[in-house]
Design a protein around this motif. Structure first.
Motif, short mmCIF file in Angstrom:
data_model
loop_
_atom_site.label_atom_id
_atom_site.label_comp_id
_atom_site.label_asym_id
_atom_site.label_seq_id
_atom_site.Cartn_x
_atom_site.Cartn_y
_atom_site.Cartn_z
N MET A 1 -5.65 -131.06 -27.24
CA MET A 1 -4.56 -130.51 -26.69
C MET A 1 -4.82 -129.82 -25.50
SD MET A 1 -2.95 -128.42 -29.89
CE MET A 1 -1.42 -127.91 -29.25
N LYS A 2 -3.81 -129.67 -24.52
CA LYS A 2 -3.98 -128.96 -23.21
C LYS A 2 -3.65 -127.53 -23.26
CE LYS A 2 -2.70 -133.06 -20.39
NZ LYS A 2 -1.76 -133.52 -19.26
N ILE A 3 -4.77 -126.53 -23.06
CA ILE A 3 -4.38 -125.22 -23.40
C ILE A 3 -4.74 -124.61 -22.44
CG2 ILE A 3 -5.65 -123.60 -25.07
CD1 ILE A 3 -6.74 -125.58 -26.88
N ALA A 4 -3.80 -123.27 -22.39
CA ALA A 4 -3.84 -122.53 -20.97
C ALA A 4 -4.00 -120.99 -21.69
CB ALA A 4 -2.78 -122.31 -20.35
N ILE A 5 -5.37 -120.54 -21.24
CA ILE A 5 -5.61 -119.11 -21.80
C ILE A 5 -5.39 -118.13 -20.55
CG2 ILE A 5 -7.45 -117.72 -22.42
CD1 ILE A 5 -9.19 -119.97 -23.47
N LEU A 6 -4.34 -117.11 -20.88
CA LEU A 6 -3.78 -116.50 -19.78
C LEU A 6 -4.48 -115.07 -19.75
CD1 LEU A 6 0.06 -116.94 -20.17
CD2 LEU A 6 -1.83 -118.28 -19.25
N ASP A 7 -4.59 -114.18 -18.56
CA ASP A 7 -4.79 -112.98 -18.18
C ASP A 7 -6.50 -112.71 -18.99
OD1 ASP A 7 -2.37 -112.60 -17.48
OD2 ASP A 7 -1.67 -112.23 -19.35
N ASP A 8 -7.36 -113.68 -18.51
CA ASP A 8 -8.76 -113.35 -18.93
C ASP A 8 -9.25 -112.46 -17.68
OD1 ASP A 8 -11.14 -113.16 -19.93
OD2 ASP A 8 -11.63 -115.52 -19.40
N TYR A 9 -8.97 -111.47 -17.32
CA TYR A 9 -9.28 -110.59 -16.22
C TYR A 9 -10.70 -110.63 -15.69
CZ TYR A 9 -4.80 -108.39 -17.15
OH TYR A 9 -3.56 -108.23 -17.54
N ALA A 10 -11.67 -110.56 -16.70
CA ALA A 10 -12.97 -110.65 -16.33
C ALA A 10 -13.87 -111.50 -16.48
CB ALA A 10 -13.72 -109.35 -17.10
N ASP A 11 -13.12 -112.75 -16.96
CA ASP A 11 -13.71 -113.91 -16.98
C ASP A 11 -14.80 -113.92 -18.14
OD1 ASP A 11 -14.14 -116.85 -16.67
OD2 ASP A 11 -15.80 -116.34 -15.05
N ILE A 12 -14.21 -113.44 -19.49
CA ILE A 12 -15.04 -113.20 -20.61
C ILE A 12 -15.00 -114.39 -21.58
CG2 ILE A 12 -15.25 -111.88 -22.52
CD1 ILE A 12 -14.14 -109.43 -20.76
N VAL A 13 -13.83 -115.17 -21.45
CA VAL A 13 -13.57 -115.89 -22.65
C VAL A 13 -14.58 -116.76 -22.82
CG1 VAL A 13 -11.84 -117.64 -23.67
CG2 VAL A 13 -11.24 -115.35 -22.90
N ARG A 14 -14.75 -117.66 -21.74
CA ARG A 14 -15.76 -119.07 -21.58
C ARG A 14 -17.17 -118.63 -22.26
NH1 ARG A 14 -15.12 -121.60 -17.45
NH2 ARG A 14 -13.27 -120.29 -16.37
N HIS A 15 -17.45 -117.32 -22.05
CA HIS A 15 -18.87 -116.82 -22.49
C HIS A 15 -18.82 -116.22 -24.17
CE1 HIS A 15 -19.96 -117.06 -18.35
NE2 HIS A 15 -19.02 -116.14 -18.08
N LEU A 16 -17.80 -116.43 -24.85
CA LEU A 16 -17.95 -115.94 -26.14
C LEU A 16 -18.10 -117.09 -27.05
CD1 LEU A 16 -14.26 -114.16 -26.13
CD2 LEU A 16 -16.65 -113.10 -26.08
N ASP A 17 -18.87 -116.81 -28.05
CA ASP A 17 -19.47 -117.70 -29.05
C ASP A 17 -18.12 -118.56 -29.54
OD1 ASP A 17 -22.01 -116.80 -28.58
OD2 ASP A 17 -21.84 -115.48 -30.54
N CYS A 18 -17.04 -117.82 -29.80
CA CYS A 18 -16.05 -118.60 -30.38
C CYS A 18 -15.10 -119.67 -29.77
CB CYS A 18 -15.02 -117.71 -30.85
SG CYS A 18 -14.21 -116.56 -29.57
N PHE A 19 -15.58 -119.66 -28.26
CA PHE A 19 -15.23 -120.56 -27.45
C PHE A 19 -15.39 -122.00 -27.69
CE2 PHE A 19 -14.99 -122.48 -23.05
CZ PHE A 19 -13.60 -122.44 -22.62
N SER A 20 -16.62 -122.20 -28.16
CA SER A 20 -17.09 -123.56 -28.55
C SER A 20 -15.92 -124.17 -29.52
CB SER A 20 -18.24 -123.53 -29.41
OG SER A 20 -18.37 -122.81 -30.45
N ALA A 21 -15.04 -123.60 -30.28
CA ALA A 21 -14.13 -124.01 -31.08
C ALA A 21 -13.15 -125.09 -30.34
CB ALA A 21 -13.41 -122.85 -31.81
N LEU A 22 -13.11 -124.71 -28.94
CA LEU A 22 -12.13 -125.61 -28.27
C LEU A 22 -12.76 -126.67 -27.58
CD1 LEU A 22 -9.93 -122.82 -26.45
CD2 LEU A 22 -9.78 -124.01 -28.76
#
Length: 331
Positions: A1-22
């Protein structure tokens, strides 16, 4: 799927363990806040799924009509900022897990603000850097009274913290909450005026809805001691617009510590509270903590995986999946 993650002000999401789910999905992450609907639509126009964090971006008809490929909106927690009817009309499924777990991150930040404000920690730390030694005198917590407005999941945790610091606890809540507070050994004042007047520290832990919006009034704040501290890590809209800044200028309460603002995000420094020396302000970081984000984004990503597999979970508008070959699991 084409996924857009909004409002990640501090650029945190890509560094989370759970991000590998995508892994295997095409992911776009927006690290800024986009208030203009046309601009936001252009930046996520190809998205099939939007990932939101709490109420940072509202979603309504104006945005939905500009996103023809959108199939799913996912996040964690309540969804008052999402127009469910409009989503259903556009065939967009809204999935969000609701949990009974208190936000320990928000509770801990609340207590950190209480300690910081009462002992003037940020002010003293900055004064020391500028060559000044012991510029003010603070107040301790032991033996003082903590007022908790709203005895829900977070309010109960705050009460436990207060007991550990040997504070007395007052609770003001609707009758069912007051009964539980009494069972837990906390005091219920005779009136709302006494609640505000007797609290040395008063912390708001009420969910925002039409009943509670603006429920803390100028009269309430005027009842507080000139030495008292008001803490708000819940929602700024619980207090009548503009009332807190005016009250602080008048000296009742003497201080405030807030993590929430009437208009967020605050990028220009123009909120009146930021100019007041007796206001300690943080940028809505109560829930911005790594374990909390792992849970919130992890739940949001689980919704995507389930949806992509044709078995959506935590669905708030099951009508939107009519005609789709999905096995819907409601929230």
């Amino acid at each position: 799927m084409k996924i857009a993650i909004l409002d990640d002000y501090a650029d945190i999401v890509r560094h989370l363990d759970c991000f590998s789910a995508l892994d295997g999905h095409e992911v776009t992450i927006l690290n800024d806040y986009v208030s203009d609907v046309d601009l936001l639509a252009k930046r996520v126009r190809d998205a099939e799924a939007l990932v939101l964090l709490r109420e940072r971006t509202p979603v309504g008809e104006a945005l939905l009509e500009r996103l023809p490929n959108l199939k799913l909106i996912t996040q964690n927690g309540h969804v008052p900022h999402i127009d469910l009817d409009a989503c259903t009309n556009h065939g967009v499924v809204v999935c969000s897990a609701l949990t009974s777990r208190p936000s320990y991150a928000a509770a801990e930040l609340t207590w950190g603000l209480i300690l910081s404000a009462m002992r003037h920690i940020p002010f003293e730390a900055e004064a020391l850097k500028q060559g000044r030694w012991q510029s003010t005198i603070g107040r301790g917590l032991r033996g003082r009274t903590l007022g908790i407005l709203g005895y829900g999941r977070i309010g109960k945790v705050i009460a436990q913290y207060a007991k550990a610091f040997e504070m007395s606890v007052l609770v003001w809540e609707r009758e069912n909450g007051s009964g539980q507070a009494r069972k837990d050994g906390h005091d219920i004042p005779a009136s709302r005026e006494e609640f505000f007047a007797q609290s040395d520290v008063l912390s708001l832990h009420v969910r925002l809805n039409e009943e509670t919006r603006g429920s803390v009034t100028a009269h309430d704040l005027a009842c507080m001691k000139p030495t008292a501290l008001l803490v708000n890590t819940s929602r700024a809209e619980l207090i009548s617009p503009g009332v807190l800044a005016t009250a602080l200028k008048a000296g009742r309460p003497g201080m405030a510590a807030v993590d929430v603002f009437e208009n967020e995000p605050v990028f220009d420094g123009k909120d009146p509270l930021l100019a007041l020396p007796n206001a300690l302000c943080t940028p809505h970081i109560g829930y911005v903590e790594v374990d909390n984000h792992e849970i919130a984004y992890g739940n949001a990503f689980k919704n995507i995986i389930a949806f992509d597999a044709g078995k959506p979970i935590n669905v708030h508008n099951p009508e939107a999946v009519k005609g789709m070959s999905f096995e819907v699991a409601a929230h």
